[in-house]
Design a protein around this motif. Sequence first.
Motif, PDB file in Angstrom:
ATOM      1  N   ALA A 161       3.777  12.610  -6.925  1.00  0.00           N
ATOM      2  CA  ALA A 161       4.577  12.120  -5.799  1.00  0.00           C
ATOM      3  C   ALA A 161       3.875  10.997  -5.054  1.00  0.00           C
ATOM      4  CB  ALA A 161       4.906  13.267  -4.850  1.00  0.00           C
ATOM      5  N   VAL A 162       2.545  11.048  -5.002  1.00  0.00           N
ATOM      6  CA  VAL A 162       1.819   9.966  -4.345  1.00  0.00           C
ATOM      7  C   VAL A 162       2.072   8.654  -5.069  1.00  0.00           C
ATOM      8  CG1 VAL A 162      -0.465   9.087  -3.721  1.00  0.00           C
ATOM      9  CG2 VAL A 162       0.074  11.500  -3.378  1.00  0.00           C
ATOM     10  N   GLN A 163       2.134   8.720  -6.413  1.00  0.00           N
ATOM     11  CA  GLN A 163       2.432   7.481  -7.138  1.00  0.00           C
ATOM     12  C   GLN A 163       3.828   6.955  -6.809  1.00  0.00           C
ATOM     13  OE1 GLN A 163       3.103   7.385 -11.310  1.00  0.00           O
ATOM     14  NE2 GLN A 163       2.873   5.156 -11.377  1.00  0.00           N
ATOM     15  N   ILE A 164       4.782   7.863  -6.639  1.00  0.00           N
ATOM     16  CA  ILE A 164       6.118   7.418  -6.232  1.00  0.00           C
ATOM     17  C   ILE A 164       6.044   6.719  -4.868  1.00  0.00           C
ATOM     18  CG2 ILE A 164       8.441   8.196  -5.596  1.00  0.00           C
ATOM     19  CD1 ILE A 164       8.034  10.530  -7.593  1.00  0.00           C
ATOM     20  N   GLY A 165       5.274   7.301  -3.945  1.00  0.00           N
ATOM     21  CA  GLY A 165       5.097   6.669  -2.638  1.00  0.00           C
ATOM     22  C   GLY A 165       4.478   5.292  -2.755  1.00  0.00           C
ATOM     23  N   VAL A 166       3.452   5.169  -3.591  1.00  0.00           N
ATOM     24  CA  VAL A 166       2.800   3.875  -3.794  1.00  0.00           C
ATOM     25  C   VAL A 166       3.795   2.852  -4.326  1.00  0.00           C
ATOM     26  CG1 VAL A 166       1.125   2.682  -5.277  1.00  0.00           C
ATOM     27  CG2 VAL A 166       0.453   4.733  -4.017  1.00  0.00           C
ATOM     28  N   SER A 167       4.638   3.284  -5.253  1.00  0.00           N
ATOM     29  CA  SER A 167       5.656   2.377  -5.793  1.00  0.00           C
ATOM     30  C   SER A 167       6.623   1.929  -4.694  1.00  0.00           C
ATOM     31  CB  SER A 167       6.418   3.080  -6.922  1.00  0.00           C
ATOM     32  OG  SER A 167       7.341   2.210  -7.526  1.00  0.00           O
ATOM     33  N   ALA A 168       7.007   2.864  -3.824  1.00  0.00           N
ATOM     34  CA  ALA A 168       7.925   2.529  -2.726  1.00  0.00           C
ATOM     35  C   ALA A 168       7.272   1.568  -1.740  1.00  0.00           C
ATOM     36  CB  ALA A 168       8.365   3.805  -2.011  1.00  0.00           C
ATOM     37  N   TRP A 169       6.032   1.838  -1.360  1.00  0.00           N
ATOM     38  CA  TRP A 169       5.344   0.974  -0.395  1.00  0.00           C
ATOM     39  C   TRP A 169       5.131  -0.420  -0.973  1.00  0.00           C
ATOM     40  CZ3 TRP A 169       1.430   5.492  -0.162  1.00  0.00           C
ATOM     41  CH2 TRP A 169       2.023   6.571   0.517  1.00  0.00           C
ATOM     42  N   THR A 170       4.789  -0.467  -2.245  1.00  0.00           N
ATOM     43  CA  THR A 170       4.580  -1.764  -2.888  1.00  0.00           C
ATOM     44  C   THR A 170       5.883  -2.549  -2.951  1.00  0.00           C
ATOM     45  OG1 THR A 170       2.759  -0.882  -4.221  1.00  0.00           O
ATOM     46  CG2 THR A 170       3.803  -2.907  -4.997  1.00  0.00           C
ATOM     47  N   ALA A 171       6.962  -1.883  -3.327  1.00  0.00           N
ATOM     48  CA  ALA A 171       8.251  -2.571  -3.411  1.00  0.00           C
ATOM     49  C   ALA A 171       8.660  -3.139  -2.056  1.00  0.00           C
ATOM     50  CB  ALA A 171       9.327  -1.605  -3.924  1.00  0.00           C
TER      51      ALA A 171
END
Length: 524
Positions: A394-404
């Motif tokens: 889930a942290v990776q999903i968050g990182v993807s969201a923040w980066t986007a």
Amino acid sequence: MTNNNKTPSTVTFGNNRLSIEDVVALAEGRAKAALSDDADFRQRIAKGVDFLDRELRDHGHIYGVTTGYGDSVLRRVPPHLVDELPLHLSRFHGCGLGAELSVPASRAVLAVRLASLCSGYSGVSIELLELLNAFFAHDITPIIPEEGSVGASGDLTPLSYIAAALVGEREVMMGGERLPADAALQKAGLQPLTLRPKEALAIMNGTSVMTALMCQAFMRAQYLCQISTRITALATIALHGNPAHFDARLFAAKPHPGQARIAANIASDLAMLGDGYQPARLQDRYSIRCAPHVIGVLADMMPTFRTTLETELNSANDNPLIDIEDETILHGGHFYGGHVAFVADGMKTLIANIADLMDRQMALLVDTKFNHGLPSNLSGSSTDRASINHGLKAVQIGVSAWTAEALKNTMPASVFSRSTECHNQDKVSMGTIAARDCLRVLQLTEQVAAALLITVRQAMVLRLEQGSITRDQLGDDIAAFLDDLGRDIAFIDEDRPLEGTLRHLVARIGARHWPLYSEGSAEK
């Protein structure tokens, strides 16, 4: 002028040139403010006031003193209303909305505006400068909404909250308490200012909000260069990457100095791996191999950003200006924030690229197809409990969201100029919006960096447990950094919420908690 010791230094306003570090030290409460006692400085300020008084008495026609503002310049103000005009300027601009600037951000705005007014071109009194300086001494900070400026005629609406506080109107923070401005002045034993004819215009017509925000952004971007460099080094080790990608001979062949310095720092972090170390690939994927080329662009632009911001910081940027030597009133457009807007638009793009770089590094670390023997999502669970544990998924999903979101916010603000104020302000800089965008991109990228700190720490603990890397191969700096991270980040053997850890690490990054690399600067 500032230092990094616990004893506060003093930033003196007057004839001195201020640095970005001075502004941020004042904003963060690491420095005290003082107004120069230099006789030449004080005489210059007094001459500006005297000249304006004589000009008003002898000729009776000065823009913003005996005329309306902006498109209302053709409207003459009769003598009996001249004294009321500055108060009206501060009041009708009291229409800011949105979130309020933080106390450090508002203190930075105070510092930048005081620096500009001390240049001696604005025709303000020494009493005004002394009261602004007293705000620092008494921990009084105007509460400033962040929305409502198009960046020319300067930051009129947000700066009106400073003018209002000086006359005892609206609200301020004082020692952590929200108070009416008049109550705060009374508590500090200060008298509200009676604005002289040009003083509201001098306070409000300038680039101080955007410049202050970008001084803060500059320091955060500088540290981001360093923390993303250290993260890259740890990701390289954890992925069994190839240290040869950071060979100094490569970067001598393409000698951008910042890029070469980033590569040299990574190489230094990897230096103890030794001749017996075997990389998993001859050529690593771009997010490892090309990291100096991504981070290095920001590192190489930082000196240019500094020069531009410090020129603006140490400028007279209101209108009109007073030439006290020739006793002339100069009408121009120095309130236009184009240079600051360019720094903000450029910086946020380079920062978002670093977010994207770290996002790709995390994708390699958590994926068993690319991480060369690390567990899926870096879960540290025992084999018999692996089926219910999901590690950093889930942290990776968050990182993807923040980066986007960071990438989405790189649209340059300066190209969205809007004609306003009856087409008087028909070409504007959007500098304050650009600065706010830059700070948002920084926030999102710091969140990505926080997640990557958890990721690389987890990956390194797993590698050390595997024995594929030994502590002796890390070197003192990397080992000490991992030990420090271990005090903030517990090993993830069972799934647990990580929000608290992420927020703590974001705060650490914002406070520039870890000293990184000997030069201490991304732009040296």
